[in-house]
Design an enzyme around this catalytic site. Structure first.
Site, PDB file in Angstrom:
ATOM      1  N   SER A  58     -40.805  16.424  17.018  1.00 12.62           N
ATOM      2  CA  SER A  58     -40.484  17.472  18.362  1.00 12.62           C
ATOM      3  C   SER A  58     -41.224  17.835  19.337  1.00 12.62           C
ATOM      4  O   SER A  58     -41.151  16.303  20.243  1.00 12.62           O
ATOM      5  CB  SER A  58     -39.934  18.950  17.373  1.00 12.62           C
ATOM      6  OG  SER A  58     -39.496  19.781  18.848  1.00 12.62           O
ATOM      7  N   HIS A  68     -35.572  15.876  19.411  1.00 14.56           N
ATOM      8  CA  HIS A  68     -33.597  16.734  19.499  1.00 14.56           C
ATOM      9  C   HIS A  68     -34.667  17.574  20.852  1.00 14.56           C
ATOM     10  O   HIS A  68     -35.322  18.081  21.385  1.00 14.56           O
ATOM     11  CB  HIS A  68     -33.706  17.401  18.088  1.00 14.56           C
ATOM     12  CG  HIS A  68     -35.129  18.705  18.176  1.00 14.56           C
ATOM     13  ND1 HIS A  68     -35.274  19.075  16.714  1.00 14.56           N
ATOM     14  CD2 HIS A  68     -36.170  18.978  18.043  1.00 14.56           C
ATOM     15  CE1 HIS A  68     -35.680  20.049  16.762  1.00 14.56           C
ATOM     16  NE2 HIS A  68     -36.446  19.627  17.625  1.00 14.56           N
TER      17      HIS A  68
END
Length: 220
Positions: A122, A147
């Site tokens: 992330s 993501h």
């Protein structure tokens, strides 16, 4: 005359007492053992700072971002332009806390070399990719994941307009992160946006091919 003698005696006694107290204090200071490091974490941070290394470990939040930024600015001030190594082992966290670190990394004169230890997921993957080109490293067995940002609803109820506002803000953040990753990887924004739709995992070799890192090797 008697009073003058008492005053002289008192002054002499006071000076002698003060000298004696000074000697005792000096001896006590000399006998005081050196202060020991408070914890293993303090030792690690101290030694890392001497090697111009900064750790980003665990969740990225406002407190951890404050500590990382303080270390970056200290090392920049102590020796401007000298490389700083940022060692990352994190599952990500708050986007804007991570972006604060990102902005400082890109604004100081010292080139920031990034290394993925264990995993960078992330927001941590965005920081990994934001390192100095040519000096972004993945350890052989690490994992990188990218993501799109998510927003938790929280315990409080929200109106439909508040939900729309939150969704719009999340979308702006997604576009921003896609643009940053596209710039740092050399990929197109469309390609990055497609990858951000789901949790996309990379091995060290795949992260190298993707342009998230420049080399597979050991920590500096």
């Amino acid at each position: 005359e008697f009073l003058r003698m008492l005053r002289r005696l008192a002054v002499g006694t006071g000076c002698g007492a003060a000298a004696g107290m000074a000697q005792v204090a000096s001896a006590a200071s000399a006998e005081k053992p050196p202060e020991r490091p408070r914890s293993l974490a303090d030792i690690v941070v101290h030694l890392a700072a001497r090697r111009r290394q900064v750790f980003v470990s665990g969740s990225i939040d406002d407190d951890s971002a404050k500590n990382v930024i303080a270390q970056l600015l200290y090392l920049e001030h102590s020796e401007p332009g000298a490389p700083i190594s940022v060692l990352i082992n994190s599952g990500g966290g708050k986007v804007h806390a991570g972006l604060a670190i990102h902005d400082v990394m890109r604004s100081i004169s010292s080139p920031v070399h990034t290394t993925c230890l264990g995993h960078c997921e992330s927001m941590a993957a965005v920081l990994l990719a934001a390192g100095e080109p040519g000096f972004r490293t993945a350890l052989p067995n690490c994992r990188v994941m990218v993501h799109q940002p998510t927003r938790t609803a929280g315990g409080a109820s929200k109106t439909s307009k508040q939900l729309l506002t939150s969704a719009a803000e999340t979308e702006k953040t997604r576009i921003k992160l896609a643009a940053l990753l596209a710039r740092d990887t050399g990929r197109s924004v469309d390609e990055i946006e497609a990858l951000l739709e789901y949790d996309t995992y990379y091995s060290a070799e795949e992260a190298l091919h993707m342009g998230l890192v420049d080399v597979i090797g050991g920590a500096e």
